[in-house]
Design a protein around this motif. Sequence first.
Motif, PDB file in Angstrom:
ATOM      1  N   PHE A   1       0.897  -1.160   0.000  1.00  0.00           N
ATOM      2  CA  PHE A   1       0.000   0.000   0.000  1.00  0.00           C
ATOM      3  C   PHE A   1       0.932   1.207   0.000  1.00  0.00           C
ATOM      4  O   PHE A   1       1.675   1.436   0.954  1.00  0.00           O
ATOM      5  N   ALA A   2       0.917   1.956  -1.092  1.00  0.00           N
ATOM      6  CA  ALA A   2       1.825   3.088  -1.241  1.00  0.00           C
ATOM      7  C   ALA A   2       1.056   4.379  -1.426  1.00  0.00           C
ATOM      8  O   ALA A   2       0.150   4.446  -2.239  1.00  0.00           O
ATOM      9  N   GLY A   3       1.403   5.407  -0.673  1.00  0.00           N
ATOM     10  CA  GLY A   3       0.809   6.724  -0.856  1.00  0.00           C
ATOM     11  C   GLY A   3      -0.531   6.860  -0.148  1.00  0.00           C
ATOM     12  O   GLY A   3      -1.440   6.089  -0.393  1.00  0.00           O
ATOM     13  N   GLY A   4      -0.648   7.829   0.749  1.00  0.00           N
ATOM     14  CA  GLY A   4      -1.917   8.059   1.445  1.00  0.00           C
ATOM     15  C   GLY A   4      -2.356   6.865   2.269  1.00  0.00           C
ATOM     16  O   GLY A   4      -3.551   6.606   2.429  1.00  0.00           O
ATOM     17  N   VAL A   5      -1.395   6.146   2.860  1.00  0.00           N
ATOM     18  CA  VAL A   5      -1.704   4.919   3.601  1.00  0.00           C
ATOM     19  C   VAL A   5      -2.619   5.237   4.786  1.00  0.00           C
ATOM     20  O   VAL A   5      -2.291   6.062   5.633  1.00  0.00           O
ATOM     21  N   SER A   6      -3.777   4.554   4.847  1.00  0.00           N
ATOM     22  CA  SER A   6      -4.752   4.893   5.886  1.00  0.00           C
ATOM     23  C   SER A   6      -5.679   3.720   6.133  1.00  0.00           C
ATOM     24  O   SER A   6      -5.961   2.974   5.201  1.00  0.00           O
ATOM     25  N   TYR A   7      -6.148   3.560   7.371  1.00  0.00           N
ATOM     26  CA  TYR A   7      -7.202   2.588   7.599  1.00  0.00           C
ATOM     27  C   TYR A   7      -8.444   3.211   8.223  1.00  0.00           C
ATOM     28  O   TYR A   7      -9.443   2.533   8.426  1.00  0.00           O
ATOM     29  N   ASN A   8      -8.374   4.532   8.517  1.00  0.00           N
ATOM     30  CA  ASN A   8      -9.590   5.280   8.879  1.00  0.00           C
ATOM     31  C   ASN A   8      -9.327   6.777   8.678  1.00  0.00           C
ATOM     32  O   ASN A   8      -8.239   7.177   8.255  1.00  0.00           O
ATOM     33  N   ARG A   9     -10.307   7.623   8.976  1.00  0.00           N
ATOM     34  CA  ARG A   9     -10.212   9.046   8.665  1.00  0.00           C
ATOM     35  C   ARG A   9      -9.178   9.786   9.521  1.00  0.00           C
ATOM     36  O   ARG A   9      -8.755  10.876   9.163  1.00  0.00           O
ATOM     37  N   ASP A  10      -8.796   9.216  10.661  1.00  0.00           N
ATOM     38  CA  ASP A  10      -7.786   9.847  11.524  1.00  0.00           C
ATOM     39  C   ASP A  10      -6.464  10.036  10.819  1.00  0.00           C
ATOM     40  O   ASP A  10      -5.591  10.758  11.290  1.00  0.00           O
ATOM     41  N   ALA A  11      -6.295   9.316   9.708  1.00  0.00           N
ATOM     42  CA  ALA A  11      -5.013   9.349   9.018  1.00  0.00           C
ATOM     43  C   ALA A  11      -4.668  10.726   8.483  1.00  0.00           C
ATOM     44  O   ALA A  11      -3.503  11.115   8.432  1.00  0.00           O
ATOM     45  N   PHE A  12      -5.687  11.455   8.038  1.00  0.00           N
ATOM     46  CA  PHE A  12      -5.446  12.642   7.213  1.00  0.00           C
ATOM     47  C   PHE A  12      -5.241  13.887   8.057  1.00  0.00           C
ATOM     48  O   PHE A  12      -5.896  14.080   9.078  1.00  0.00           O
ATOM     49  N   TYR A  13      -4.334  14.777   7.612  1.00  0.00           N
ATOM     50  CA  TYR A  13      -4.153  16.058   8.278  1.00  0.00           C
ATOM     51  C   TYR A  13      -5.471  16.831   8.229  1.00  0.00           C
ATOM     52  O   TYR A  13      -6.093  16.932   7.177  1.00  0.00           O
ATOM     53  N   PRO A  14      -5.892  17.417   9.365  1.00  0.00           N
ATOM     54  CA  PRO A  14      -7.188  18.115   9.418  1.00  0.00           C
ATOM     55  C   PRO A  14      -7.325  19.221   8.367  1.00  0.00           C
ATOM     56  O   PRO A  14      -8.393  19.347   7.761  1.00  0.00           O
ATOM     57  N   GLU A  15      -6.243  20.011   8.136  1.00  0.00           N
ATOM     58  CA  GLU A  15      -6.362  21.125   7.167  1.00  0.00           C
ATOM     59  C   GLU A  15      -6.629  20.571   5.776  1.00  0.00           C
ATOM     60  O   GLU A  15      -7.289  21.209   4.954  1.00  0.00           O
TER      61      GLU A  15
ATOM     62  N   MET B   1      -8.298  17.791   5.077  1.00  0.00           N
ATOM     63  CA  MET B   1      -9.703  17.376   5.003  1.00  0.00           C
ATOM     64  C   MET B   1     -10.573  18.584   4.698  1.00  0.00           C
ATOM     65  O   MET B   1     -11.473  18.527   3.868  1.00  0.00           O
ATOM     66  N   ALA B   2     -10.254  19.687   5.389  1.00  0.00           N
ATOM     67  CA  ALA B   2     -11.027  20.917   5.167  1.00  0.00           C
ATOM     68  C   ALA B   2     -10.876  21.362   3.714  1.00  0.00           C
ATOM     69  O   ALA B   2     -11.846  21.771   3.071  1.00  0.00           O
ATOM     70  N   GLY B   3      -9.659  21.267   3.198  1.00  0.00           N
ATOM     71  CA  GLY B   3      -9.390  21.633   1.801  1.00  0.00           C
ATOM     72  C   GLY B   3     -10.186  20.785   0.822  1.00  0.00           C
ATOM     73  O   GLY B   3     -10.736  21.300  -0.159  1.00  0.00           O
ATOM     74  N   PHE B   4     -10.253  19.461   1.075  1.00  0.00           N
ATOM     75  CA  PHE B   4     -10.997  18.562   0.186  1.00  0.00           C
ATOM     76  C   PHE B   4     -12.468  18.941   0.145  1.00  0.00           C
ATOM     77  O   PHE B   4     -13.121  18.876  -0.899  1.00  0.00           O
ATOM     78  N   ASP B   5     -13.014  19.328   1.313  1.00  0.00           N
ATOM     79  CA  ASP B   5     -14.427  19.718   1.371  1.00  0.00           C
ATOM     80  C   ASP B   5     -14.719  20.926   0.511  1.00  0.00           C
ATOM     81  O   ASP B   5     -15.819  21.077  -0.004  1.00  0.00           O
ATOM     82  N   GLN B   6     -13.727  21.819   0.361  1.00  0.00           N
ATOM     83  CA  GLN B   6     -13.924  23.038  -0.422  1.00  0.00           C
ATOM     84  C   GLN B   6     -13.781  22.796  -1.922  1.00  0.00           C
ATOM     85  O   GLN B   6     -14.136  23.646  -2.724  1.00  0.00           O
ATOM     86  N   MET B   7     -13.227  21.664  -2.296  1.00  0.00           N
ATOM     87  CA  MET B   7     -12.882  21.438  -3.702  1.00  0.00           C
ATOM     88  C   MET B   7     -14.117  21.335  -4.579  1.00  0.00           C
ATOM     89  O   MET B   7     -15.154  20.805  -4.156  1.00  0.00           O
ATOM     90  N   LYS B   8     -13.979  21.819  -5.838  1.00  0.00           N
ATOM     91  CA  LYS B   8     -15.032  21.633  -6.832  1.00  0.00           C
ATOM     92  C   LYS B   8     -14.455  20.833  -7.998  1.00  0.00           C
ATOM     93  O   LYS B   8     -13.254  20.919  -8.258  1.00  0.00           O
TER      94      LYS B   8
END
Lengths: 275, 273
Positions: free
Chosen positions: A123-137, A139-146
């Motif tokens: 598993f390479a890149g963005g390795v995660s098994y739940n949402r805690d993995a991601f930097y909070p800022e 996540m906020a950025g992704f929500d703003q994306m169009k």
Amino acid sequence: MTNTTPQTGYTPVNGLQMYYEIHGAGRPLVMLHGALSETQSSFGKVLPALAWTRQVISVEQQAHGHTADIDRPFSYAQMADDTAALLRHNGIDNADFFGYSMGGAIALQLAISHPNLVRKLVFAGGVSYNRDAFYPELMAGFDQMKPEDLDGSEWQKAYARVAPNPENWHSLVAKNMEHDKGFVGWPPEAIQSIKVPTMLMIGDADIVRPEHVVEMFRLLGGGVPGDFYGVPPSRLAVLPGTTHVSLIDRADWLVSMLTDFLDAPMPEIKEAPTT
Amino acid sequence: MTVDKDQRGNYAPVNGLNMYYEIHGTGKPLLLLHGGFGSTGMFGEVLPLLAEGRQVIGVDLQAHGRTADVDRPLRFESMGDDLAALIEYLGLGKADLMGYSLGGGASLQATIRHHEVVRRLVVVSTPFRHDGWYPENAQEMKQMGPASVEFMKQTPLYENYAAIAPRPEDFPRFVTKMGDLIGRDYDWTEGVSAMKTPTLIVVGDADAVQPSHALEFYELLGGGKAAASWDGSGMPSSRLAILPGTTHYDIFQSPLLAASVIPFLDASMPDGK
């Protein structure tokens, strides 16, 4: 010695016409691309080198690359089932898996729901098994994306080259954003239950917190001093000076680390410890 | 571990030591520091790989290899001072430093105490606080002492020492002094937090240094707090490498080590002041 010509095709799977390519010969390595991506944009730099020493199979997921979308939402469970069905249809019932980002999550799901299919997993890149993995800022950025924000990107250009319906780009991006928003992941016990040797790889400036990846490494049996306990079957790689996106360009590092891991002997089956 | 009997080097009078060093290659200077009980020869093929693109200066630290001991305790701080004095003696202005384990401790102290002579720092398998070692490894270090001499004499490290040390009969005293060094608790959080020198931290995923400690180290230097942008902007000047399938005892000869370090040393970025 030259590589054999790649074989390409479509397999009917769960309502999809699912695209695949097969390069090289030898032990099968299934490569699973990232979100919004496809074979070339995810693996163009590493695929040729890997295909010298093994059979590389790239599978393109629902709505990605050459595989047209159908009317159902994205889900990792579904993508894993689609991938498993395609492989079995093409006579592959056991293989190594290398997944980049979204592809890594699909590979993880395969190890959990189709364990006999998986020999080793990367598993390479963005390795995660739940949402805690991601930097909070982030996540906020992704929500703003169009969806329009990625017009003109490398992923959009790659899509335009191979997609059956290039005008569906915004729909793909929107569906992917929906999928990410709904991401829950897997409980720690599910990760602990994975028995196949697993390598986790991130950049030191990736989209996930390194602490989360170290936690995951521990769930897979890592995080012990090798001079006392032997080197565990599972591995962790952090690539220096590397972002989420540049990770797949680090061809020399990736190929040498992958080859070393995939070609290492399989661990002996041990009795589960009673303590 | 091969015994290095070739002597290609020189000696520098540094802080009372007759300090052995060897020069390989040409270009920007990189001082390369071995591990505890080791010497420059322990790096195997890693040294010539590094020397392809720069001038590697392998240095034997106090009491190690071809550098005889002197009558003062072994301490990371004084070894750091020795490195700074050597850089000045060789007229290098500034140099890069790369140290493994004990050599990493010396390099880190050289940078904390004398940052003006260090351009970039590579710290391999070295904690910034003693509890960064796994408890099993820390326990072993605390048990090192005069009673360890007979055991240590069975090791390849001793074989190498006996072949090249100016006074091999110093070995029992060497072991005692090493126990006094590696068993001591230390905490360099303050010094590391104040560092501005671009630093690469390298550990193995099965090293004697805990991965969580390596992450803490990286965070003190500004890393691991945010994702870089798609275009690579927003990366800190420090870096973290964790090498897969690698222990404390194979990292210093691993081709992955050379491959991780070379791009960091060659990258264009603002240099340490």
